[in-house]
Write a protein that holds these residues in place. Structure first.
Motif, mmCIF file in Angstrom:
data_model
loop_
_atom_site.group_PDB
_atom_site.id
_atom_site.type_symbol
_atom_site.label_atom_id
_atom_site.label_comp_id
_atom_site.label_asym_id
_atom_site.label_seq_id
_atom_site.Cartn_x
_atom_site.Cartn_y
_atom_site.Cartn_z
ATOM 1 N N PRO A 32 7.817 -4.732 4.847
ATOM 2 C CA PRO A 32 8.470 -3.573 4.228
ATOM 3 C C PRO A 32 7.444 -2.488 3.947
ATOM 4 N N GLU A 33 7.885 -1.260 3.949
ATOM 5 C CA GLU A 33 6.995 -0.145 3.632
ATOM 6 C C GLU A 33 6.700 -0.166 2.136
ATOM 7 N N VAL A 34 5.428 -0.014 1.782
ATOM 8 C CA VAL A 34 5.030 0.108 0.385
ATOM 9 C C VAL A 34 5.041 1.593 0.053
ATOM 10 N N VAL A 35 5.860 1.969 -0.920
ATOM 11 C CA VAL A 35 6.048 3.376 -1.266
ATOM 12 C C VAL A 35 5.521 3.629 -2.683
ATOM 13 N N PRO A 36 4.444 4.405 -2.797
ATOM 14 C CA PRO A 36 3.925 4.732 -4.129
ATOM 15 C C PRO A 36 4.930 5.550 -4.934
ATOM 16 N N GLY A 37 4.846 5.430 -6.242
ATOM 17 C CA GLY A 37 5.694 6.216 -7.126
ATOM 18 C C GLY A 37 5.306 7.681 -7.078
ATOM 19 N N PRO A 38 6.165 8.552 -7.597
ATOM 20 C CA PRO A 38 5.896 9.995 -7.593
ATOM 21 C C PRO A 38 4.561 10.319 -8.260
ATOM 22 N N GLY A 39 3.778 11.163 -7.603
ATOM 23 C CA GLY A 39 2.496 11.603 -8.147
ATOM 24 C C GLY A 39 1.328 10.673 -7.876
ATOM 25 N N LEU A 40 1.590 9.490 -7.321
ATOM 26 C CA LEU A 40 0.501 8.561 -7.021
ATOM 27 C C LEU A 40 0.032 8.762 -5.584
ATOM 28 N N PRO A 41 -1.228 8.426 -5.299
ATOM 29 C CA PRO A 41 -1.785 8.643 -3.957
ATOM 30 C C PRO A 41 -1.039 7.863 -2.874
ATOM 31 N N SER A 42 -0.970 8.462 -1.698
ATOM 32 C CA SER A 42 -0.337 7.791 -0.562
ATOM 33 C C SER A 42 -1.243 6.683 -0.042
ATOM 34 N N LEU A 43 -0.654 5.768 0.690
ATOM 35 C CA LEU A 43 -1.456 4.715 1.313
ATOM 36 C C LEU A 43 -2.459 5.331 2.281
ATOM 37 N N ALA A 44 -2.013 6.323 3.048
ATOM 38 C CA ALA A 44 -2.893 6.961 4.038
ATOM 39 C C ALA A 44 -4.117 7.578 3.361
ATOM 40 N N SER A 45 -3.925 8.189 2.189
ATOM 41 C CA SER A 45 -5.064 8.808 1.503
ATOM 42 C C SER A 45 -6.065 7.766 1.021
ATOM 43 N N LEU A 46 -5.614 6.514 0.879
ATOM 44 C CA LEU A 46 -6.495 5.421 0.481
ATOM 45 C C LEU A 46 -7.070 4.682 1.690
ATOM 46 N N GLY A 47 -6.598 5.071 2.881
ATOM 47 C CA GLY A 47 -7.071 4.413 4.100
ATOM 48 C C GLY A 47 -6.519 3.017 4.292
ATOM 49 N N ILE A 48 -5.302 2.775 3.770
ATOM 50 C CA ILE A 48 -4.686 1.461 3.908
ATOM 51 C C ILE A 48 -3.268 1.606 4.438
ATOM 52 N N THR A 49 -2.713 0.509 4.888
ATOM 53 C CA THR A 49 -1.341 0.469 5.380
ATOM 54 C C THR A 49 -0.553 -0.573 4.595
ATOM 55 N N SER A 50 0.754 -0.552 4.747
ATOM 56 C CA SER A 50 1.579 -1.591 4.124
ATOM 57 C C SER A 50 1.139 -2.966 4.616
ATOM 58 N N LYS A 51 0.850 -3.068 5.884
ATOM 59 C CA LYS A 51 0.396 -4.339 6.453
ATOM 60 C C LYS A 51 -0.867 -4.823 5.748
ATOM 61 N N ASP A 52 -1.811 -3.910 5.478
ATOM 62 C CA ASP A 52 -3.038 -4.285 4.769
ATOM 63 C C ASP A 52 -2.712 -4.910 3.413
ATOM 64 N N LEU A 53 -1.753 -4.324 2.711
ATOM 65 C CA LEU A 53 -1.410 -4.825 1.386
ATOM 66 C C LEU A 53 -0.720 -6.178 1.447
ATOM 67 N N PHE A 54 0.121 -6.395 2.459
ATOM 68 C CA PHE A 54 0.793 -7.684 2.593
ATOM 69 C C PHE A 54 -0.140 -8.777 3.085
ATOM 70 N N GLU A 55 -1.129 -8.409 3.880
ATOM 71 C CA GLU A 55 -2.031 -9.417 4.429
ATOM 72 C C GLU A 55 -3.296 -9.593 3.603
ATOM 73 N N GLY A 56 -3.441 -8.800 2.545
ATOM 74 C CA GLY A 56 -4.619 -8.905 1.685
ATOM 75 C C GLY A 56 -4.629 -10.220 0.945
ATOM 76 N N THR A 57 -5.757 -10.525 0.386
ATOM 77 C CA THR A 57 -5.884 -11.777 -0.357
ATOM 78 C C THR A 57 -5.302 -11.656 -1.752
ATOM 79 N N GLY A 58 -4.948 -10.444 -2.153
ATOM 80 C CA GLY A 58 -4.432 -10.237 -3.499
ATOM 81 C C GLY A 58 -5.584 -9.983 -4.450
ATOM 82 N N ALA A 59 -5.294 -9.332 -5.521
ATOM 83 C CA ALA A 59 -6.323 -9.030 -6.509
ATOM 84 C C ALA A 59 -6.270 -10.079 -7.611
ATOM 85 N N ASN A 60 -7.408 -10.427 -8.099
ATOM 86 C CA ASN A 60 -7.464 -11.408 -9.178
ATOM 87 C C ASN A 60 -7.273 -10.714 -10.512
ATOM 88 N N ALA A 61 -6.324 -11.202 -11.273
ATOM 89 C CA ALA A 61 -6.072 -10.610 -12.587
ATOM 90 C C ALA A 61 -7.090 -11.150 -13.578
#
Length: 175
Positions: A32-61
């Motif tokens: 699925p497409e990851v859509v930032p909320g209003p006013g937040l940076p786009s994925l493209a501006s961060l140099g990432i894609t939805s696929k990158d976020l789904f295939e990432g290892t996840g962030a440790n809380a």
């Protein structure tokens, strides 16, 4: 039409080769497409894609902080149904990547990210006109929900405080 053994084997080998090359190309609808909320940076501006976020290892809380004691995490289904853990986690990873970008919430809930059926909201429970936290801390609050409120079917819903601001509560919902 008459085929000899050599031409028939060539046809079969070409067909098998083309099947292999088709399987290697991922479908554009794989995630699925990851859509930032209003006013937040786009994925493209961060140099990432939805696929990158789904295939990432996840962030440790980080460990639960004292500030969070003012809001007890709740795991709930708000009547709209629970959401996919994978979709929620993709939004968590997006928010954490925003690091010290401010995530601001006014008097109404603010959409922070949408991925598939998952919506991450920020909610202002402070009674003030506006609250904010680093987006990474909003992500950590959402990650706490993902890590602690997922059922046996990989579905999640709930809310927890964002780090750094007990007045900003993060919720993961379907609607």
């Amino acid at each position: 039409m008459i085929f000899n053994a050599a031409s028939l084997s060539t046809i079969v080998l070409c067909a098998l080769a083309s099947l292999g090359s088709v399987a290697a190309v991922p479908s554009p609808f794989e995630y699925p497409e990851v859509v930032p909320g209003p006013g937040l940076p786009s994925l493209a501006s961060l140099g990432i894609t939805s696929k990158d976020l789904f295939e990432g290892t996840g962030a440790n809380a980080p460990a639960k902080r004292d500030l969070l004691a003012r809001f007890d995490r709740i795991c709930y289904d708000n009547g709209c149904g629970r959401v996919s853990r994978a979709n929620a986690q993709a939004c968590v990873d997006y928010l954490i990547r925003l690091d010290t970008q401010q995530c601001v919430v006014g008097t109404s809930p603010a959409v922070m990210c949408v991925a598939g059926d998952a919506i991450i909201y920020g909610n202002n429970i402070s009674g003030n006109g506006q609250v904010s936290s680093y987006c990474r801390d909003v992500g950590y609050g959402a990650k706490s929900v993902v890590d602690n409120c997922t059922d046996g079917n990989g579905q999640v819903a709930g809310a927890d405080a964002a780090g750094g601001n007990g007045g900003l509560v993060v919720s993961i919902e379907r609607c």
